[in-house]
Scaffold this motif. Structure first.
Motif, PDB file in Angstrom:
ATOM      1  N   GLY A  96      55.896  55.155  12.143  1.00  0.00           N
ATOM      2  CA  GLY A  96      54.478  55.395  12.394  1.00  0.00           C
ATOM      3  C   GLY A  96      53.566  54.266  11.977  1.00  0.00           C
ATOM      4  O   GLY A  96      52.346  54.459  11.867  1.00  0.00           O
ATOM      5  N   GLN A  97      54.122  53.076  11.761  1.00  0.00           N
ATOM      6  CA  GLN A  97      53.302  51.947  11.344  1.00  0.00           C
ATOM      7  C   GLN A  97      52.769  51.183  12.562  1.00  0.00           C
ATOM      8  O   GLN A  97      53.447  51.082  13.597  1.00  0.00           O
ATOM      9  N   THR A  98      51.560  50.657  12.427  1.00  0.00           N
ATOM     10  CA  THR A  98      51.011  49.767  13.448  1.00  0.00           C
ATOM     11  C   THR A  98      51.578  48.363  13.239  1.00  0.00           C
ATOM     12  O   THR A  98      51.607  47.869  12.111  1.00  0.00           O
ATOM     13  N   ARG A  99      52.026  47.746  14.325  1.00  0.00           N
ATOM     14  CA  ARG A  99      52.660  46.437  14.211  1.00  0.00           C
ATOM     15  C   ARG A  99      51.966  45.414  15.098  1.00  0.00           C
ATOM     16  O   ARG A  99      51.404  45.768  16.127  1.00  0.00           O
ATOM     17  N   VAL A 100      52.068  44.159  14.666  1.00  0.00           N
ATOM     18  CA  VAL A 100      51.538  43.030  15.436  1.00  0.00           C
ATOM     19  C   VAL A 100      52.651  41.995  15.547  1.00  0.00           C
ATOM     20  O   VAL A 100      53.229  41.591  14.534  1.00  0.00           O
ATOM     21  N   ARG A 101      52.961  41.596  16.775  1.00  0.00           N
ATOM     22  CA  ARG A 101      54.050  40.640  16.988  1.00  0.00           C
ATOM     23  C   ARG A 101      53.647  39.597  18.021  1.00  0.00           C
ATOM     24  O   ARG A 101      52.823  39.872  18.893  1.00  0.00           O
ATOM     25  N   GLU A 102      54.252  38.425  17.892  1.00  0.00           N
ATOM     26  CA  GLU A 102      54.173  37.425  18.955  1.00  0.00           C
ATOM     27  C   GLU A 102      55.463  37.509  19.760  1.00  0.00           C
ATOM     28  O   GLU A 102      56.559  37.536  19.196  1.00  0.00           O
ATOM     29  N   GLU A 103      55.334  37.579  21.088  1.00  0.00           N
ATOM     30  CA  GLU A 103      56.489  37.718  21.965  1.00  0.00           C
ATOM     31  C   GLU A 103      56.399  36.712  23.110  1.00  0.00           C
ATOM     32  O   GLU A 103      55.345  36.118  23.357  1.00  0.00           O
ATOM     33  N   ARG A 104      57.521  36.552  23.801  1.00  0.00           N
ATOM     34  CA  ARG A 104      57.549  35.770  25.033  1.00  0.00           C
ATOM     35  C   ARG A 104      58.045  36.662  26.158  1.00  0.00           C
ATOM     36  O   ARG A 104      59.013  37.412  25.974  1.00  0.00           O
ATOM     37  N   GLY A 105      57.381  36.595  27.298  1.00  0.00           N
ATOM     38  CA  GLY A 105      57.753  37.451  28.412  1.00  0.00           C
ATOM     39  C   GLY A 105      57.581  36.764  29.744  1.00  0.00           C
ATOM     40  O   GLY A 105      57.321  35.555  29.825  1.00  0.00           O
ATOM     41  N   VAL A 106      57.744  37.554  30.804  1.00  0.00           N
ATOM     42  CA  VAL A 106      57.634  37.054  32.169  1.00  0.00           C
ATOM     43  C   VAL A 106      56.617  37.898  32.918  1.00  0.00           C
ATOM     44  O   VAL A 106      56.723  39.130  32.937  1.00  0.00           O
ATOM     45  N   VAL A 107      55.623  37.267  33.516  1.00  0.00           N
ATOM     46  CA  VAL A 107      54.600  37.994  34.249  1.00  0.00           C
ATOM     47  C   VAL A 107      55.059  38.221  35.684  1.00  0.00           C
ATOM     48  O   VAL A 107      56.144  37.804  36.090  1.00  0.00           O
ATOM     49  N   GLY A 108      54.210  38.918  36.455  1.00  0.00           N
ATOM     50  CA  GLY A 108      54.578  39.344  37.798  1.00  0.00           C
ATOM     51  C   GLY A 108      54.996  38.230  38.721  1.00  0.00           C
ATOM     52  O   GLY A 108      55.871  38.411  39.579  1.00  0.00           O
ATOM     53  N   ASP A 109      54.403  37.020  38.587  1.00  0.00           N
ATOM     54  CA  ASP A 109      54.749  35.921  39.495  1.00  0.00           C
ATOM     55  C   ASP A 109      55.898  35.061  38.983  1.00  0.00           C
ATOM     56  O   ASP A 109      56.192  34.005  39.532  1.00  0.00           O
ATOM     57  N   GLY A 110      56.560  35.514  37.898  1.00  0.00           N
ATOM     58  CA  GLY A 110      57.732  34.806  37.396  1.00  0.00           C
ATOM     59  C   GLY A 110      57.464  33.800  36.301  1.00  0.00           C
ATOM     60  O   GLY A 110      58.401  33.225  35.749  1.00  0.00           O
ATOM     61  N   ARG A 111      56.215  33.554  35.969  1.00  0.00           N
ATOM     62  CA  ARG A 111      55.887  32.596  34.915  1.00  0.00           C
ATOM     63  C   ARG A 111      56.221  33.176  33.540  1.00  0.00           C
ATOM     64  O   ARG A 111      56.046  34.362  33.298  1.00  0.00           O
ATOM     65  N   GLU A 112      56.670  32.306  32.631  1.00  0.00           N
ATOM     66  CA  GLU A 112      56.879  32.717  31.248  1.00  0.00           C
ATOM     67  C   GLU A 112      55.559  32.580  30.487  1.00  0.00           C
ATOM     68  O   GLU A 112      54.841  31.593  30.666  1.00  0.00           O
ATOM     69  N   ILE A 113      55.269  33.553  29.646  1.00  0.00           N
ATOM     70  CA  ILE A 113      54.042  33.512  28.860  1.00  0.00           C
ATOM     71  C   ILE A 113      54.353  33.880  27.419  1.00  0.00           C
ATOM     72  O   ILE A 113      55.386  34.475  27.107  1.00  0.00           O
ATOM     73  N   ASN A 114      53.442  33.501  26.548  1.00  0.00           N
ATOM     74  CA  ASN A 114      53.428  33.983  25.167  1.00  0.00           C
ATOM     75  C   ASN A 114      52.326  35.022  25.061  1.00  0.00           C
ATOM     76  O   ASN A 114      51.241  34.835  25.607  1.00  0.00           O
TER      77      ASN A 114
END
Length: 400
Positions: A96-114
């Motif tokens: 039940g804790q609130t968390r804050v993280r930095e992640e890397r992902g992929v958006v709809g057009d295929g670009r990688e983002i932070n």
């Protein structure tokens, strides 16, 4: 919650007016909050259930990550077919804790983002947590600026290194020239003692330039950085054991002060070991070269302060005067004498610290001692072997 929601229709929010208009404006405001704010905020918001399926999302999330209905969060965020190895949401479901993280992902057009994601539990009155709300903000541009800044710092360090090479070679050549002069003078005057002195000078400087070249080649070639999640206290303990006995034999007290509750961090253990060994070795030498009969102490400290890992090496040796302090990080400068130091120790330390996104600094007073400090912000530390989901995480207090 539904998988799709039409855009709210109706009159635009009107300003609050006094009198009878106030009640109507308040109703319109409440309606706007309920029906429009979720879609209008410039933050990507989604709601996931315990099976990690996205059950609701706002317009910004859809525009950023594409179609999400019925899909798992790891598929939408990162285009992978398995749950993240270090999933923050599963921890939020559990505690039940609130968390804050930095992640890397992929958006709809295929670009990688932070992106920076906040994870908030939706908690029932009975304490159950059926859903977690994730609010993510694209920070790719900020990360790019950070990398550019680091690159500029590294280029600046290269310039300092080149200047240092010239300075170091110049000093050795001057020593060689001096030795040649004394040897020739001894030969001209038939002075065996002077000849022997000059020959000794040549030998010392030849040894020095040999060590200089070998150490510089090692410095320039570098070593492969191997980053892993480790206990930040581990390198400090190892360096303490390495120098404890030799320091004691020189009647110098070596102390170790560790903050024991520091979380693991992505570090190059051998690199940090090298940095601390250089600093402790220098501190011991500073005590050995000091005058007076006081008890000499070198203290190696670790702690974490406001998201920064801090290593400190303090001594009560002879200290560093102003002129030396101006050269200490900018050239192959050594105060240990021609046959003891090449001046590469602190440059190597600076290079390794920069690779970790940190900085090294010092404070010193003549005849009182020095404190060298390595600061490593967690958000700038490298990822372990570029492993996914290795970014640092912070945990906030539980929300009511």
């Amino acid at each position: 919650m539904s998988a799709q929601r039409p855009k709210a229709a109706g009159p635009a929010l009107q300003p609050v007016v006094p009198g009878n208009g106030h009640a109507m404006a308040s109703e319109e405001f409440s309606h706007w909050i309920r029906t429009r704010l979720f879609d209008d905020v410039p933050v990507a918001i989604c709601v996931i259930d315990r099976q990690f399926r996205i059950v609701e999302a706002n317009r910004t999330f859809t525009e950023t990550y594409g179609q999400w209905s019925g899909r798992s969060c790891f598929r939408v965020y990162k285009d992978i077919d398995h749950r993240c190895e270090q999933c923050g949401a599963i921890r939020t479901f559990a505690d039940g804790q609130t968390r804050v993280r930095e992640e890397r992902g992929v958006v709809g057009d295929g670009r990688e983002i932070n992106y920076l994601v906040h994870m908030l539990p939706l908690q029932r009155p009975d304490g159950g947590i059926p859903y977690v709300v994730e609010m993510s903000t694209d920070i790719t541009h900020i990360k790019q600026l950070e990398r550019q800044k680091l690159e500029a710092e590294r280029l600046g360090a290269v310039g300092e290194t080149v200047a240092g090479i010239a300075h170091g070679i110049k000093n050795v050549l001057m020593g060689l020239e001096g030795g040649v002069y004394v040897v020739n003078s001894g030969l001209r005057h038939g002075d065996g003692e002077r000849f022997a002195k000059g020959w000794t000078m040549l030998q010392e400087n030849i040894t020095r330039i040999s060590s200089f070249v070998k150490e510089f080649l090692d410095f320039a070639k570098g070593r492969k950085t191997t980053v892993a999640l480790i206990d930040p206290n581990l390198p400090a303990r190892q360096v303490y054991e390495l120098f404890r006995h030799s320091a004691g034999q020189s009647k110098i007290k070596l102390r170790l002060k560790l903050q024991e509750d520091i979380d693991p961090a992505p570090l190059d253990a051998d690199g940090i070991h090298t940095c601390l060994a250089n600093l402790v070795s220098n501190a011991i030498d500073a005590c050995l070269m000091s005058e007076g009969d006081r008890k000499f102490v070198v203290t190696l400290t670790t702690r974490e302060d406001n998201g920064r890992l801090i290593y400190e090496v303090a001594d009560n040796g002879r200290g560093i005067d102003y002129e030396i302090s101006r050269k200490i990080f900018t050239s192959f400068f050594s105060t240990k004498g021609s046959n003891k130091g090449t001046g590469l120790g602190l440059l190597t330390t600076k290079k390794i610290v920069y690779q970790h996104g940190g900085k090294v600094s010092f404070e010193s007073k003549e005849q009182e001692g020095s404190v060298f400090r390595i600061e490593l912000p967690r958000q700038r530390l490298p990822n372990p072997s570029d492993t996914e989901d290795a970014e640092p995480e912070t945990t906030a207090t539980k929300q009511p």
